[in-house]
Design a protein around this motif. Structure first.
Motif, mmCIF file in Angstrom:
data_model
loop_
_atom_site.group_PDB
_atom_site.id
_atom_site.type_symbol
_atom_site.label_atom_id
_atom_site.label_comp_id
_atom_site.label_asym_id
_atom_site.label_seq_id
_atom_site.Cartn_x
_atom_site.Cartn_y
_atom_site.Cartn_z
ATOM 1 N N THR A 43 0.834 -1.193 0.000
ATOM 2 C CA THR A 43 0.000 0.000 0.000
ATOM 3 C C THR A 43 0.873 1.248 0.000
ATOM 4 O OG1 THR A 43 -0.154 0.200 2.412
ATOM 5 C CG2 THR A 43 -1.756 -1.239 1.318
ATOM 6 N N LEU A 44 0.383 2.276 -0.679
ATOM 7 C CA LEU A 44 1.067 3.572 -0.689
ATOM 8 C C LEU A 44 0.261 4.645 0.017
ATOM 9 C CD1 LEU A 44 2.449 3.601 -4.349
ATOM 10 C CD2 LEU A 44 3.666 2.998 -2.241
ATOM 11 N N GLY A 45 -1.025 4.389 0.211
ATOM 12 C CA GLY A 45 -1.866 5.391 0.852
ATOM 13 C C GLY A 45 -3.175 4.786 1.319
ATOM 14 N N LYS A 46 -3.964 5.631 1.958
ATOM 15 C CA LYS A 46 -5.254 5.215 2.493
ATOM 16 C C LYS A 46 -6.160 4.710 1.380
ATOM 17 C CE LYS A 46 -8.967 7.043 5.414
ATOM 18 N NZ LYS A 46 -9.461 8.245 6.130
ATOM 19 N N GLY A 47 -6.825 3.606 1.629
ATOM 20 C CA GLY A 47 -7.747 3.045 0.651
ATOM 21 C C GLY A 47 -7.132 1.981 -0.237
ATOM 22 N N ASP A 48 -5.800 1.921 -0.288
ATOM 23 C CA ASP A 48 -5.151 0.940 -1.155
ATOM 24 C C ASP A 48 -5.467 -0.496 -0.746
ATOM 25 O OD1 ASP A 48 -4.062 2.879 -2.706
ATOM 26 O OD2 ASP A 48 -1.986 2.616 -2.025
ATOM 27 N N ALA A 49 -5.406 -0.778 0.552
ATOM 28 C CA ALA A 49 -5.629 -2.151 1.014
ATOM 29 C C ALA A 49 -7.026 -2.619 0.646
ATOM 30 C CB ALA A 49 -5.406 -2.243 2.525
ATOM 31 N N ARG A 50 -7.993 -1.763 0.851
ATOM 32 C CA ARG A 50 -9.366 -2.124 0.498
ATOM 33 C C ARG A 50 -9.476 -2.375 -1.008
ATOM 34 N NH1 ARG A 50 -14.771 1.554 1.715
ATOM 35 N NH2 ARG A 50 -16.288 0.066 0.894
ATOM 36 N N ARG A 51 -8.864 -1.519 -1.792
ATOM 37 C CA ARG A 51 -8.930 -1.669 -3.253
ATOM 38 C C ARG A 51 -8.238 -2.949 -3.703
ATOM 39 N NH1 ARG A 51 -5.290 0.050 -6.941
ATOM 40 N NH2 ARG A 51 -4.260 1.438 -5.439
ATOM 41 N N PHE A 52 -7.104 -3.270 -3.096
ATOM 42 C CA PHE A 52 -6.389 -4.497 -3.453
ATOM 43 C C PHE A 52 -7.276 -5.728 -3.247
ATOM 44 C CE2 PHE A 52 -1.958 -2.548 -2.397
ATOM 45 C CZ PHE A 52 -2.028 -1.791 -3.565
ATOM 46 N N VAL A 53 -8.064 -5.714 -2.160
ATOM 47 C CA VAL A 53 -8.950 -6.852 -1.893
ATOM 48 C C VAL A 53 -9.981 -7.003 -3.008
ATOM 49 C CG1 VAL A 53 -10.657 -7.827 -0.308
ATOM 50 C CG2 VAL A 53 -8.654 -6.634 0.604
ATOM 51 N N THR A 54 -10.581 -5.885 -3.387
ATOM 52 C CA THR A 54 -11.632 -5.959 -4.399
ATOM 53 C C THR A 54 -11.073 -6.269 -5.783
ATOM 54 O OG1 THR A 54 -11.534 -3.550 -4.729
ATOM 55 C CG2 THR A 54 -13.107 -4.372 -3.102
ATOM 56 N N GLU A 55 -9.770 -6.000 -6.001
ATOM 57 C CA GLU A 55 -9.142 -6.282 -7.287
ATOM 58 C C GLU A 55 -8.532 -7.682 -7.371
ATOM 59 O OE1 GLU A 55 -7.577 -1.712 -8.290
ATOM 60 O OE2 GLU A 55 -6.163 -3.276 -7.649
ATOM 61 N N ALA A 56 -8.486 -8.371 -6.247
ATOM 62 C CA ALA A 56 -7.682 -9.593 -6.158
ATOM 63 C C ALA A 56 -8.241 -10.751 -6.977
ATOM 64 C CB ALA A 56 -7.537 -10.017 -4.700
ATOM 65 N N GLY A 57 -9.532 -10.759 -7.218
ATOM 66 C CA GLY A 57 -10.104 -11.904 -7.908
ATOM 67 C C GLY A 57 -10.194 -13.092 -6.973
ATOM 68 N N GLU A 58 -10.197 -14.284 -7.537
ATOM 69 C CA GLU A 58 -10.383 -15.480 -6.729
ATOM 70 C C GLU A 58 -9.100 -15.834 -5.992
ATOM 71 O OE1 GLU A 58 -11.795 -20.112 -7.309
ATOM 72 O OE2 GLU A 58 -12.330 -18.601 -8.797
ATOM 73 N N LEU A 59 -9.207 -15.880 -4.664
ATOM 74 C CA LEU A 59 -8.070 -16.218 -3.800
ATOM 75 C C LEU A 59 -8.481 -17.292 -2.814
ATOM 76 C CD1 LEU A 59 -6.663 -12.724 -2.685
ATOM 77 C CD2 LEU A 59 -5.566 -14.317 -4.271
ATOM 78 N N ASP A 60 -7.502 -18.062 -2.370
ATOM 79 C CA ASP A 60 -7.743 -19.005 -1.288
ATOM 80 C C ASP A 60 -7.382 -18.398 0.062
ATOM 81 O OD1 ASP A 60 -8.494 -21.333 -2.923
ATOM 82 O OD2 ASP A 60 -6.442 -21.166 -3.642
#
Length: 306
Positions: A43-60
């Protein structure tokens, strides 16, 4: 279990402020060396972690590496997904307080924590909701983090170190008294005094046990209400902090699936370290919302609660 583990798709979301953590870097390299595939996103800033989750696609498996704020952002991202699409969550605590992870007995050592993530099994746990906001650990109002000089040391003998620290924080609370109504399933209370803590986890403020009966899989939130405590009532309040009764004069404690607060003025609320402002708020527990990897004897699970 090697074949199953190596086939899992894993993403680790790392708070950029601790991206140079050598112990974590070594732990990731060791896991990759034995065949695990781990993608790291920083992450580089606020909101990145949340966005990464929604962009991740199918994960185990999704691993949150950071403090309580990073974990909260990741959980918010998970709750934006459909229930079936939410991967199992693991935690590598790299923050200052790490209140939720510490309460769960998740190791602080990055190597041990990441090994737990890779080898453990996810268990269903609850997530707290405050209006449209999510929290995993606690919502707090005006809660101080320091034992003040006005906290009599003799209370330490009565309460013990853990509760003494909580009492000090209570006495350090913002002196502003919020007047309004608190509605619970079985009662309605009108008066002054902040709802100090609404807990899914047990501790906040760097280790203060503010909701000692909380469990993360019971479908309930633990509500601690503190009213103004005059100096002459300190002993009574200290006893109430020990008893945690629903009917305390100064300190009351409930376990409830939901609670609504209607203050006469807007109140500042801290959700896992994130400040928000509410003119009114409904807190509720969302049962079995996500799956979290915790140690086998996690003290916050109903089956192993201490």
């Amino acid at each position: 279990m090697g074949t199953k583990a190596r086939s899992r798709k894993v993403q680790l979301i790392l708070n950029g402020k601790v991206a140079g953590n050598d112990a974590l870097r070594t732990a990731v390299a060791q896991q990759r060396a034995v065949g695990h595939s781990i993608e790291v996103r920083v992450t580089l800033g606020k909101g990145d972690a949340r966005r990464f989750v929604t962009e991740a696609g199918e994960l185990d498996l999704l691993v949150a590496a950071g403090g309580d704020g990073t974990l909260n952002e990741v959980v918010r991202g998970l709750m934006a997904l459909s229930t079936d699409a939410r991967p199992v969550l693991g935690v590598v605590p790299l923050g200052t307080a790490n209140d939720f992870a510490t309460g769960c007995d998740i190791p602080r050592d990055p190597h041990e924590a990441l090994a737990l993530c890779m080898e453990g099994e996810g268990v269903p746990i609850d997530v707290g909701k405050a209006n449209e906001h999510w929290f995993l650990n606690a919502a707090s109002v005006g809660f101080g983090a320091e034992v003040t000089a006005t906290t009599p040391p003799e209370l330490k003998r009565l309460l013990g170190p853990a509760a003494y620290t909580v009492m000090g924080a209570i006495l350090a609370m913002n002196p502003h008294q919020y007047h309004g109504r608190l509605i619970l399933p079985d009662r309605e209370i009108t008066g002054s005094g902040p709802v100090a803590i609404v807990g899914n986890g047990r501790q906040t403020g760097g280790g203060m046990q503010v909701a000692p009966r909380a469990r993360i899989d019971d479908g309930l939130l633990d509500v601690l209400v503190v009213r103004h405590i005059p100096p002459m009532a300190l002993l009574t309040a200290a006893r109430e902090l020990q008893e945690l009764s629903a009917d305390g004069e100064y300190i009351s404690y409930w376990q409830t699936p939901w609670a609504e607060v209607y203050p006469d003025e807007s109140i500042p609320v801290n959700l896992d370290g994130e400040p928000v402002q509410f003119s009114s708020v409904r807190y509720e527990a969302v049962p079995r919302a996500i799956r979290l990897i915790v140690p086998p004897n996690c003290p916050l699970l109903s089956a192993t609660a201490k």
